[in-house]
Write an enzyme that holds these catalytic residues in place. Structure first.
Site, PDB file in Angstrom:
ATOM      1  N   GLY A   6       0.820  -1.202   0.000  1.00  0.00           N
ATOM      2  CA  GLY A   6       0.000   0.000   0.000  1.00  0.00           C
ATOM      3  C   GLY A   6       0.854   1.253   0.000  1.00  0.00           C
ATOM      4  N   SER A   7       0.352   2.305   0.641  1.00  0.00           N
ATOM      5  CA  SER A   7       0.938   3.641   0.481  1.00  0.00           C
ATOM      6  C   SER A   7       2.296   3.840   1.129  1.00  0.00           C
ATOM      7  CB  SER A   7      -0.038   4.693   1.007  1.00  0.00           C
ATOM      8  OG  SER A   7      -1.199   4.723   0.198  1.00  0.00           O
TER       9      SER A   7
END
Length: 706
Positions: free
Chosen positions: A308-309
Site C-alpha cells: 500500500g501507500s
C-alpha cells in the site's frame, strides 16, 4: 614277539626327520609373525583389535542462543518418554521389574500425566505385550514431571531420556529464534536435535557441532583411536530483550483488541541494519509447538504482501532523484482513468491539491501521475535499485523475494502506490534505510556473532553491509522533509505517530492496502493491510520502525492508527530515550570480575568500582554464584545479580530496572512476579529491604522514560 624290519627302521627315521623339519618350519613362521605381526600382508594386531574394539558415538552439545547482552534465549535440557514393562519375566533377583498393581499405577499416573485413569489402566491391561507407551501424554516429559513420577517408585514404570531444547522466554520472538526437531540415528539409536525453523535452522550446522567417536578396547577407552566431539557454537542475536519484551507485551494487546489475521512489527538500527526487536502474531510456544499450526511462516521474510501507500516514500525518492517531482504543482484528486480503468483516492473529497499535499494526505492519484511522468522503465529500474523483487539475504531460510504485475499501464501505475507489487517487511526496512542514511542502503541482520562455546573464539560476525546507493544524500533529506508533513500536518495520515510532545521529530508514512481475493480487491477497512514506517529522529535517524496489521476485525478506536500507536509509541520512546546511553554503553564496556568466594560487601564494592549495578540474593556467607560469568564483557551500568550462600533475601529497590532485569531477579530468587505497563520500574508493592520468602509475590509498575 614283534620283529622290526630294516624297512620299518628306515621309515621311522624318515618320519622323524620330516616331523623335525615341520616343527622347525612352524617355529620359524611363529617367530616371524610374532616379530612382524603380518599374515599374508594383513596386520594381525589390527585385525585382532578390530574384533575387540567397540566404537561409541560421543554426541556434541548443541550451542545456545543469546540476545545481544548475553541473556539466554535457547538452551539445552533433557526430556523423558514414559513406558511400562508388562513382561512378568523381567526381574532383578526376586524383585519384579514389571507393573504389579495396574490399578494403583493407573491412579497415580493419572494425577501427573494428561491421561485419564481408565485409559491408563486399559493400556496396562493389554495382552501379549511386553512393553507399552502412553502416546503423546507420556512423551517429552519435563525434568520436573519425570522426578514426580520417579518419586512414586512404581514398579515397571521407566523412562527413556533424550536431548531437548528449552526456550526460557516462551513465545518471545518465536518465529525468529525458531525451534528444533529430534532426529534418531538409525545406526546408533541416538537422538540428535536439528533446527526446524528460524535461527535454529539457519545456523543449524554451527549450532550442532560435530559428534565425536569414543573407541573402547574391551572396557578401556582407547585415547589414540578416539575423536573428541566438537560442541556446537553459541549464537548471539542482535535482539535487545528490554525492547523485545515491550514489543511482545504491546503486540499481545493489539492482537487481542483488533482480532486481525496477522501482525508483524520490527525495530532496527537505521545506520547498521541490526534488528533490535521483531515479532509477529500469531506466534507459538517453541517449548511445546503450541500455536505453530496457526502460522508456520516467519512474516518478516515470508508471506509477501502488497504494502500500500508506504511504497509512496520509495516512489517519491525515485521521482526526486530523476527530477520528476514537482511538489508545488497541482492536480485534481479523487479519480483518474488509466487505460479506461479507474484509480481512486481513499478520500475523494480533497479537490485540487498540490503534489506535496497529495503525499501527506496519501493520494493515489498523485503517485499514479508521478509514475507516468517518470515512465515505466525508469520506475522499474528504481524498484530494482532499492533492491525490491530480490531476497535481502538476511540469513533466514525460505526468504521470499516478492513479485510484481507490471505489464500494462494500469499495473505500472498501481505499483507506485503499493498495489500489484508484493514485498516483505524486511525489504521495506532495507529500502527505507537508504532514505534514513542519506542514500546508503544497508542490509538488516539478526546475528551479532557466533562463537565457540568452549573458547569464546568468534567464528562468524554480523556486520553492517551497504547493499546499494539508490539515491543521493540531498534526495534522502528531501524525502524525510516531505515525510515530516505526513506527521505534522493536521490532515497528515501519520499524525497519530507524532512524538514532538516527547521531544522528538519523526518522519513517517502510512499505508492501507486492499486485500485481493479471487482476482479482485475487497472493500472495507477489515479487508485491508494497515501499515506504517517511521524514521526517528528525522534529522539523523537512529531507528527504523515498520509494522503491518492484516484484516483487523475489530476497531476499538476512531482510527486504526490510534490503536497501532499504542504499540509504536512506548517501543520507540524506549529506544530513543535510551539511545544516548546505548551509544555510550557501546564505547564503555567493562570486564566482569570474579566475585565467587568473596564476602557480600567485598563483591558489591568490586562490582560498583567497575561501574556495574548490584543486587544480592541471600544476606550472609560468601558469594556462590553471579549472573554474568567472570571475564565476560558487560555494558557499563549493567545489573549483576549475586547469590550468597546463606540468609534471607531482602527486596532491592527496583526503581529504574528494566522488565528483563526484574524477571531475571524473580527467577533466580524463586519469587512470583506480576507487572503492569512497559519500560522501566516506577513503583513496587514490596518496599526495599523487606524480607522475601520463597515464592513471595511481588508486583511492579513500569513506565516509559519521558
Amino acid at each position: 614277539m614283534k620283529i622290526i624290519t630294516k624297512n620299518a627302521k628306515v621309515f621311522g627315521v624318515l618320519l622323524l626327520i620330516v616331523t623335525i623339519i615341520v616343527v622347525i618350519g612352524l617355529a620359524i613362521r611363529f617367530f616371524q609373525i610374532a616379530g612382524t605381526k603380518q599374515v599374508d600382508g594383513h596386520n594381525l594386531t589390527s585385525a585382532t583389535r578390530a574384533a575387540f574394539i567397540q566404537n561409541q558415538q560421543d554426541p556434541a552439545t548443541r550451542g545456545k542462543i543469546f540476545d545481544t547482552n548475553g541473556k539466554v534465549l535457547a538452551d539445552n535440557t533433557t526430556t523423558y518418554n514414559l513406558y511400562a514393562v508388562l513382561d512378568k519375566t523381567q526381574k532383578q533377583g526376586n524383585k519384579p521389574l514389571y507393573v504389579v498393581d495396574k490399578e494403583e499405577t493407573a491412579e497415580k499416573l493419572s494425577r501427573i500425566i494428561n491421561m485419564k485413569r481408565s485409559k491408563i489402566y486399559k493400556i496396562l491391561s493389554q495382552k501379549n505385550l511386553k512393553q507399552v507407551e502412553f502416546g503423546t501424554a507420556g512423551k517429552n516429559l519435563s525434568i520436573a514431571v519425570h522426578k514426580k513420577i520417579e518419586d512414586l517408585k512404581l514398579s515397571g514404570i521407566s523412562f527413556t531420556a533424550q536431548p531437548a531444547r528449552t526456550y526460557p522466554n516462551g513465545r518471545m520472538a518465536s518465529h525468529l529464534i525458531g525451534s528444533v526437531q529430534s532426529k534418531e540415528n538409525a545406526t546408533t539409536g541416538q537422538t540428535k536435535l536439528s533446527g526446524l525453523m528460524g535461527i535454529e535452522a539457519a545456523e543449524n550446522s554451527l549450532l550442532s557441532g560435530k559428534d565425536g567417536i569414543k573407541s573402547y578396547a574391551g572396557t578401556t577407552a582407547d585415547g589414540q583411536a578416539s575423536e573428541a566431539a566438537k560442541n556446537g557454537d553459541n549464537v548471539y542475536l542482535t535482539l535487545n530483550s528490554d525492547l523485545q519484551n515491550t514489543l511482545e507485551t504491546k503486540m499481545d494487546k493489539l492482537f487481542s483488541d483488533t482480532k486481525p489475521s496477522g501482525i508483524v512489527a520490527v525495530l532496527a538500527e537505521a545506520k547498521t541494519g541490526r534488528v533490535l526487536a521483531a515479532s509477529q502474531r500469531p506466534n507459538f510456544d517453541p517449548n511445546t509447538k503450541k500455536g505453530l499450526q496457526d502460522e508456520w511462516q516467519n512474516l518478516l521474510t515470508q508471506g509477501a504482501f502488497e504494502p500500500g501507500s508506504t511504497m509512496k516514500g520509495i516512489t517519491l525518492a525515485s521521482a526526486i532523484e530523476t527530477g520528476n517531482w514537482q511538489p508545488n504543482a497541482t492536480f485534481q484528486s479523487g479519480t483518474m482513468l488509466v487505460d479506461g480503468k479507474q484509480i481512486n483516492d481513499f478520500n475523494k473529497e480533497m479537490g485540487v491539491i498540490s503534489y506535496r499535499e497529495g503525499f501527506w494526505r496519501s493520494s493515489n492519484i498523485a503517485f499514479a501521475k508521478t509514475q507516468q511522468k517518470m515512465g515505466a522503465n525508469t520506475w522499474y529500474k528504481y524498484l530494482k535499485k532499492f533492491k525490491f523483487l530480490q531476497s535481502t539475504n538476511s540469513g533466514l531460510l525460505g526468504e521470499e523475494k516478492g513479485s510484481i504485475a507490471f505489464n500494462y499501464p494500469l499495473e505500472q501505475a498501481n505499483t507506485a502506490f503499493g498495489q500489484g507489487i508484493s514485498v516483505t517487511p524486511l525489504q521495506m526496512v532495507q529500502a527505507y534505510s537508504a532514505i534514513a542514511n542519506d542514500g546508503k542502503e544497508v542490509k538488516p541482520y539478526f546475528v551479532d556473532k557466533i562463537s565457540e562455546a568452549d573458547t569464546g573464539k568468534v567464528v562468524k560476525e554480523g556486520k553492517t553491509e551497504v547493499v546499494a546507493n539508490p539515491i543521493k544524500k540531498s534526495t534522502a533529506q528531501a524525502v524525510r522533509k516531505e515525510m515530516i508533513d505526513v506527521v505534522n500536518q493536521k490532515t497528515g495520515t501519520a499524525r497519530e505517530f507524532d512524538l514532538r510532545d516527547a521531544g522528538y521529530q519523526v518522519a513517517a508514512k502510512t499505508g492501507t492496502a486492499q486485500i485481493a481475493k479471487n482476482g479482485r480487491y475487497l472493500d472495507g477497512l477489515s479487508n485491508a493491510i494497515h501499515s506504517v514506517v517511521v524514521l526517528a529522529p528525522e534529522k539523523d535517524p537512529q531507528y527504523i520502525f515498520y509494522m503491518a496489521i492484516t484484516a483487523p476485525q475489530k476497531f476499538v478506536d476512531t482510527e486504526i492508527q490510534v490503536t497501532m500507536n499504542k504499540l509504536y509509541r512506548p517501543l520507540m520512546l524506549q529506544a530513543l530515550n535510551s539511545s544516548t546511553k546505548a551509544v555510550k554503553s557501546k564505547t564503555t564496556k567493562v570486564t566482569v570480575p570474579d566475585t565467587v568466594g568473596k564476602s557480600i560487601d567485598s563483591a558489591k564494592h568490586t562490582l560498583s568500582n567497575r561501574g556495574l549495578r548490584v543486587a544480592v540474593i541471600g544476606s550472609s556467607g560468601k558469594i556462590k554464584a553471579q549472573s554474568l560469568n567472570p571475564n565476560q564483557q558487560a555494558l557499563s551500568n549493567q545489573l549483576i545479580i549475586l547469590t550468597a550462600k546463606d540468609g534471607n533475601t531482602l527486596m532491592p529497590n527496583m526503581t529504574g530496572w528494566s522488565l528483563t532485569e526484574v524477571q531475571e531477579f524473580a527467577k533466580m530468587a524463586n519469587i512470583n512476579l506480576n507487572w503492569t505497563g512497559s519500560g522501566y520500574v516506577t513503583s513496587q508493592n514490596v518496599s526495599a529491604t523487606q524480607q522475601l520468602g520463597k515464592w513471595s509475590n511481588i508486583t511492579v509498575k513500569l513506565k516509559q522514560k519521558e
